[in-house]
Design an enzyme around this catalytic site. Structure first.
Site, PDB file in Angstrom:
ATOM      1  N   GLU A  27       0.921  -1.484   0.073  1.00  0.00           N
ATOM      2  CA  GLU A  27      -0.105   0.020  -0.039  1.00  0.00           C
ATOM      3  C   GLU A  27       0.915   1.215  -0.019  1.00  0.00           C
ATOM      4  O   GLU A  27       0.537   2.285  -0.488  1.00  0.00           O
ATOM      5  CB  GLU A  27      -0.993  -0.129   1.201  1.00  0.00           C
ATOM      6  CG  GLU A  27      -1.994   1.096   1.157  1.00  0.00           C
ATOM      7  CD  GLU A  27      -3.008   0.979   2.187  1.00  0.00           C
ATOM      8  OE1 GLU A  27      -3.314   1.888   2.843  1.00  0.00           O
ATOM      9  OE2 GLU A  27      -3.492  -0.141   2.572  1.00  0.00           O
ATOM     10  N   ASP A  38      -2.828  -2.930   3.007  1.00  0.00           N
ATOM     11  CA  ASP A  38      -3.126  -3.169   4.360  1.00  0.00           C
ATOM     12  C   ASP A  38      -4.329  -4.126   4.607  1.00  0.00           C
ATOM     13  O   ASP A  38      -5.048  -4.200   3.577  1.00  0.00           O
ATOM     14  CB  ASP A  38      -3.395  -2.040   4.823  1.00  0.00           C
ATOM     15  CG  ASP A  38      -2.188  -1.015   5.580  1.00  0.00           C
ATOM     16  OD1 ASP A  38      -1.197  -1.317   5.072  1.00  0.00           O
ATOM     17  OD2 ASP A  38      -2.689  -0.028   5.903  1.00  0.00           O
ATOM     18  N   TYR A  46      -1.045  -4.883  14.015  1.00  0.00           N
ATOM     19  CA  TYR A  46      -2.103  -4.116  13.119  1.00  0.00           C
ATOM     20  C   TYR A  46      -3.002  -3.373  13.884  1.00  0.00           C
ATOM     21  O   TYR A  46      -3.704  -3.783  14.722  1.00  0.00           O
ATOM     22  CB  TYR A  46      -2.516  -5.012  12.110  1.00  0.00           C
ATOM     23  CG  TYR A  46      -3.318  -4.373  11.150  1.00  0.00           C
ATOM     24  CD1 TYR A  46      -2.756  -3.939  10.109  1.00  0.00           C
ATOM     25  CD2 TYR A  46      -4.699  -4.436  10.943  1.00  0.00           C
ATOM     26  CE1 TYR A  46      -3.408  -3.015   8.946  1.00  0.00           C
ATOM     27  CE2 TYR A  46      -5.438  -3.711  10.130  1.00  0.00           C
ATOM     28  CZ  TYR A  46      -5.024  -2.969   9.163  1.00  0.00           C
ATOM     29  OH  TYR A  46      -5.557  -2.306   8.198  1.00  0.00           O
TER      30      TYR A  46
END
Length: 981
Positions: A9, A109, A336
């Site tokens: 990303e 992501d 994350y």
């Protein structure tokens, strides 16, 4: 040899992937837009490279702000590149189309937005086919450590596994487009019917979120405070004194009076009578003690982390997300962050132990002993409260990784510390208290005293002095509030008793922390953590998008931040009034929008088809536009204000309606109204009620920001109520602070009470504030000089950038301001940074841009030079004399030389030639030579280096004894002759 293209990303993630794969896949060569070895190509997007748009036949070019072309519901969506990242998109597409690339890996992501970024790039690369037709696999990362990345490549997910998420991602994007475009255009068309342009933005999630804030503010405004009394008493026992508060043991909750409590009395006489009755009397005591335990709060998901960081540190949701993302991507210290789960996978127990091992040996001295205690005491063991696959969605809770961070900023350290403490706390034993409830009975009246003693701190030990803050509804007593002992059968005496008068309070305004909680439960007040988790699927937005939704409402001026409170503006109330009046429930009821979010989560799990969802969204969009189009009443019903200032025309009452503030006459019912009114939202900016009152009272307000022209450009102005002699009434008028009005009328300006900001760069006279500008005192009529002789003027607001007095002083003193960062381009509407600098040659303030931090790409300089040469050639052709065209065709190089010859300069006057020489010279070169002469002869005033003191030669050029440095270019222009330029 075939290769796999990995698309991340952002570039930093691509570099992390390369570093992780190098030990197992071999060294990568670095190219301009990608990395490559024998097995992999690794490249990246920079966020969204492609966005959806309506097909050309559905794209409204003219009349988009009218009802004529609404609703816009295209059967499918086309794609278009994002302008500022076209070159990156072309590079990624070129790699994807390479013949040796036989497989793609989506490494964006791991969430809905990352899925969409990749899917749109792949679709765009495939052109009319709608895709490249190459196999796609998904890299799904929970943390960014090298080992986690390698494990991710060992367990790539199939394209089929990701289909539900891809469908939900596309549907969310298209639904937001349909509701946003149609809603915004329809509401703008409705609000602009009376003339002007009133941009009214609407969003599928943004607007229902705003409705929560408006509804809370309405409750606060309508709240009527009530007086009540509590009776506080002090009791004397053999061991000491203690306090108690009166309560009614027979009290039961009353749904008709939510403010009633067991310890409240609504009558002062009753309260005083009880206080007098018990004062000095003996009391019997009964008490009950029982142990209680309290488990730590659950692990953090993003929303709970944002709420905690806002409450503890005042971080906005946006700031917390940015810090967590940095700790995840850059420092590899957290897992994350964009997660909605508060549990860990059941096979994560060994990793949790390793994390405690890292913390025990880390440099975090205040926490390392607790980590060691957990390891020594075997606290890290299976527990459904922590390890539960059923409570883990695509991502698990936010916890520290096994990698100890270094080089954290102060804010990053605070957030990391918050996550580490919570992670350790969930494994520690519960905190144990002994809670004692004592009831003192005095002549038939009951007084309650509560004590709480911390017996075993358990997880609270990790928080030390902050322990009370970690207890839900925590008070000082939660750290320990022992009671004075009373022996069995002992009679105590009431030392004092007093009735204390208090007032009921309205509900608190939302902070970001409480608004995030309300978004999570779609406005329902849910205190239980387990129940809140069950409601998450029906919340407003997702953990990843909630921060952006709040920031969007602040940017659009629907809300303001005051300290930690979020306050809705008049613009927000007007939008909610409109949507309620039109009965567009889907946009003003948070619970209904929560249902849409639930449907998207069902789609992710394959339980709802994309087609069914989009049909429902299209139906809702059509209903919304239809209601706005067909509304035929004169006004929208609502809860409107009455201004305190009287009508300027007849002295009557001025009341608010949906569109205007209008006189309703002295009677207040409209029967004797004089016709005076003014719009609530002139040029798209809605007056707050207090602003409308001030405008009516003072006949002037401002300057105010946030107005927009009919073309949509922002501007700043004062607003005045002036007499309209033709209509025989008053009207609203903008005042832009333009000095020409004073010049034309001859009205003298008095700067007597002002302090000068500095000297005018043109004539050296003092510069002052005047209206919306900074002006030279000689550029407007004054008593000292009725006829203006200077032209210096610069706005206080330039392209939406406020120019403070201090910055204008700096410009006048040094020639330029600091780097200012709030300019907005009129052409692209993008923000940019620049200095404001005095341009002596142009005789005005201009922009000066900071040099780029990034070196030009290889070959870029050559391209730029070629482009400039081409432009110069074109200019040469336009200015060449007709005779030159009859000659043999010249080469491009020859054409480029033509303007250089023309720019050889002008012949200096005799006076100037005595200083710089008689050769023809361009003005910049003349200025340079003049400065060489000034410095060589030491002609700068030692007290003010900006002033040049003339010698005999310069006196002939200046025509006076001295000149300012900013005057030089203008003076030299008068001494350069000829037509060479």
């Amino acid at each position: 040899m075939t290769k796999t293209l990995v698309i991340a990303e952002k570039p930093s993630v691509a570099q992390d992937i390369v570093r992780a794969l190098t030990p197992i896949a071999g060294k990568f060569d670095k190219h301009e837009d990608h990395f490559e070895n024998d097995r992999y190509l690794v490249s990246s997007a920079v966020g969204h490279l492609v966005e959806i748009q309506a097909p050309e036949e559905f794209d409204v070019k003219r009349g988009k702000w009218s009802f004529a072309h609404l609703p816009v519901i295209p059967p499918h969506f086309d794609l278009k590149p994002v302008d500022k990242t076209k070159s990156r998109l072309n590079a990624v597409v070129k790699l994807a189309k390479r013949k040796d690339v036989t497989e793609l890996v989506n490494a964006c992501d791991a969430g809905r937005e990352g899925e969409l970024i990749f899917r749109l790039i792949e679709q765009y690369a495939g052109g009319a086919k709608g895709g490249l037709g190459k196999p796609v696999k998904r890299l799904w990362l929970q943390s960014m450590t090298p080992q986690a990345i390698r494990d991710g490549f060992e367990n790539l997910r199939s394209d089929q596994q990701m289909q539900g998420l891809a469908n939900a991602a596309r549907s969310r994007s298209e639904a937001d487009w349909l509701v946003g475009i149609n809603g915004t255009r329809a509401m703008t068309a409705f609000n602009s019917q009376g003339g002007g342009f009133f941009l009214t933005t609407v969003g599928r999630v943004q607007t229902p979120t705003l409705s929560l804030v408006v509804e809370r503010e309405e409750k606060i405004r309508k709240f009527i405070s009530r007086d009540y009394w509590e009776i506080h008493a002090g009791f004397h026992a053999e061991a000491g004194e203690y306090l108690g508060k009166w309560f009614d043991p027979k009290w039961k909750k009353n749904s008709e009076d939510p403010e009633a409590r067991a310890d409240r009395l609504w009558n002062i006489h009753d309260a005083q009578a009880i206080a007098e009755a018990v004062r000095g009397k003996a009391a019997t005591v009964t008490e009950e003690s029982k142990p209680t335990s309290q488990a730590s709060p659950l692990l953090f998901d993003l929303t709970s982390l944002q709420r905690e960081a806002n409450g503890k540190f005042g971080f906005s949701a946006k700031t917390t997300l940015a810090l967590a993302q940095s700790l995840y991507e850059r420092h590899k210290a957290l897992t994350y962050p964009r997660t909605d789960s508060r549990a860990l996978p059941e096979d994560y127990l060994p990793v949790a132990r390793d994390t405690f091992g890292m913390l025990a040996t880390s440099g975090m001295r205040h926490l390392a002993p607790f980590a060691q205690q957990a390891l020594d005491g075997s606290y890290v063991r299976p527990s459904k409260r922590i390890f539960d696959n059923a409570k883990v969605s695509d991502h698990f809770a936010i916890i520290p990784t096994t990698q100890a961070p270094s080089g954290l900023s102060e804010a990053e350290q605070k957030l990391y510390d918050l996550v580490v403490r919570r992670f350790m706390a969930v494994f520690f034993p519960s905190a144990e208290h002994l809670v004692t409830t004592r009831v003192s009975q005095v002549v038939g009246h009951s007084f309650k005293t509560e004590g709480k003693v911390l017996v075993k701190p358990g997880w609270l030990a990790i928080y030390g002095k902050e322990a009370a803050g970690e207890v839900e509804d925590g008070k000082a007593g939660d750290k320990g509030q022992p009671l004075v002992a009373v022996q069995p059968g002992e009679m105590v005496r009431t030392e004092f008793a007093e009735a204390k008068g208090l007032k009921t309070k309205p509900p608190a305004r939302y902070s970001e922390a409480t608004l995030l909680g309300a978004m999570e439960s779609a406005g329902k007040q849910i205190d239980d953590e387990e129940l809140r988790s069950a409601m998450q699927e029906k919340g407003l937005g997702t953990p990843a998008t909630r921060a952006a939704i709040i920031e969007g409402l602040l940017t659009e001026k629907y809300m303001l931040r005051e300290g930690r409170e979020l306050i809705p503006t008049a613009k927000a109330f007007q939008l909610m009034t409109l949507l309620r009046g039109l009965e567009v429930d889907e946009l003003c009821r948070a619970d209904l929008t929560g249902e849409w979010e639930y449907k998207l989560s069902q789609m992710e799990k394959g339980q709802l088809s994309r087609e069914a969802f989009m049909q429902q969204i299209a139906g809702m969009t059509e209903r919304m536009v239809k209601k706005a189009k067909e509304y035929d009443r004169d006004t929208i019903p609502g809860d409107y204000a009455t201004l305190s200032a009287p009508c300027p025309n007849c002295g009557g009452v001025v009341k608010e309606n949906y569109r205007r503030y209008a006189c309703v006459g002295k009677s207040g019912d409209g029967s004797d109204a004089c016709g005076f009114s003014f719009g609530k939202s002139p040029a798209g900016r809605t007056f707050e009620t207090a602003e409308a009152d001030q405008l009516l009272r003072d006949r002037r307000i401002g300057p105010l920001e946030g107005f927009r022209s009919k073309a949509g450009w922002p501007f700043t102005a004062e607003v005045a109520i002036v007499r309209d002699e033709e209509a025989g009434n008053f009207k609203l008028e903008f005042d832009f602070g333009d000095d020409r009005a004073a010049e034309e009328s001859g009205e003298l300006v008095d700067f007597g009470e002002q302090v000068s900001l500095g000297h005018c760069p043109i004539c050296g006279a003092p510069v002052f504030e005047h209206g919306a500008n900074y002006v030279c005192s000689k550029s407007v009529p004054t008593a000292a000089q009725p006829t203006p002789s200077c032209t210096f003027k610069s706005g206080k607001v330039i392209l939406q950038q406020p120019v403070e007095r201090s910055q204008m002083s700096k410009l006048l003193d040094t020639g330029k301001t600091d780097l200012l960062d709030k300019f907005v381009s009129m052409r692209t509407r993008r923000a940019f940074k620049a200095h404001l600098a005095w341009d002596a040659e142009a005789g005005k303030v201009n922009f000066e841009f900071a040099p780029s931090k990034f070196p030009p790409r290889p070959g870029a300089a050559a391209k730029t030079a070629a482009a400039k040469a081409g432009k110069t050639s074109a200019a040469a052709k336009k200015t060449a004399k007709p005779a030159a065209a009859k000659k043999a065709p010249a080469t491009k190089t020859a054409a480029a030389k033509a303007p250089r010859k023309a720019a050889a300069g002008k012949a200096p006057s005799a006076a100037l030639a005595a200083v710089i020489g008689a050769e023809p010279v361009a003005r910049p070169e003349a200025v340079k030579k003049m400065w060489e002469y000034i410095k060589a002869h030491n002609l700068q005033d030692p007290k003010d280096k900006r002033t040049i003191v003339a010698d005999d030669k310069l006196r002939a050029v200046f025509g006076k004894e001295s000149a300012g440095m900013f005057e030089l270019a203008g003076i030299l222009g008068k001494h350069l002759q000829g037509d060479g330029e």
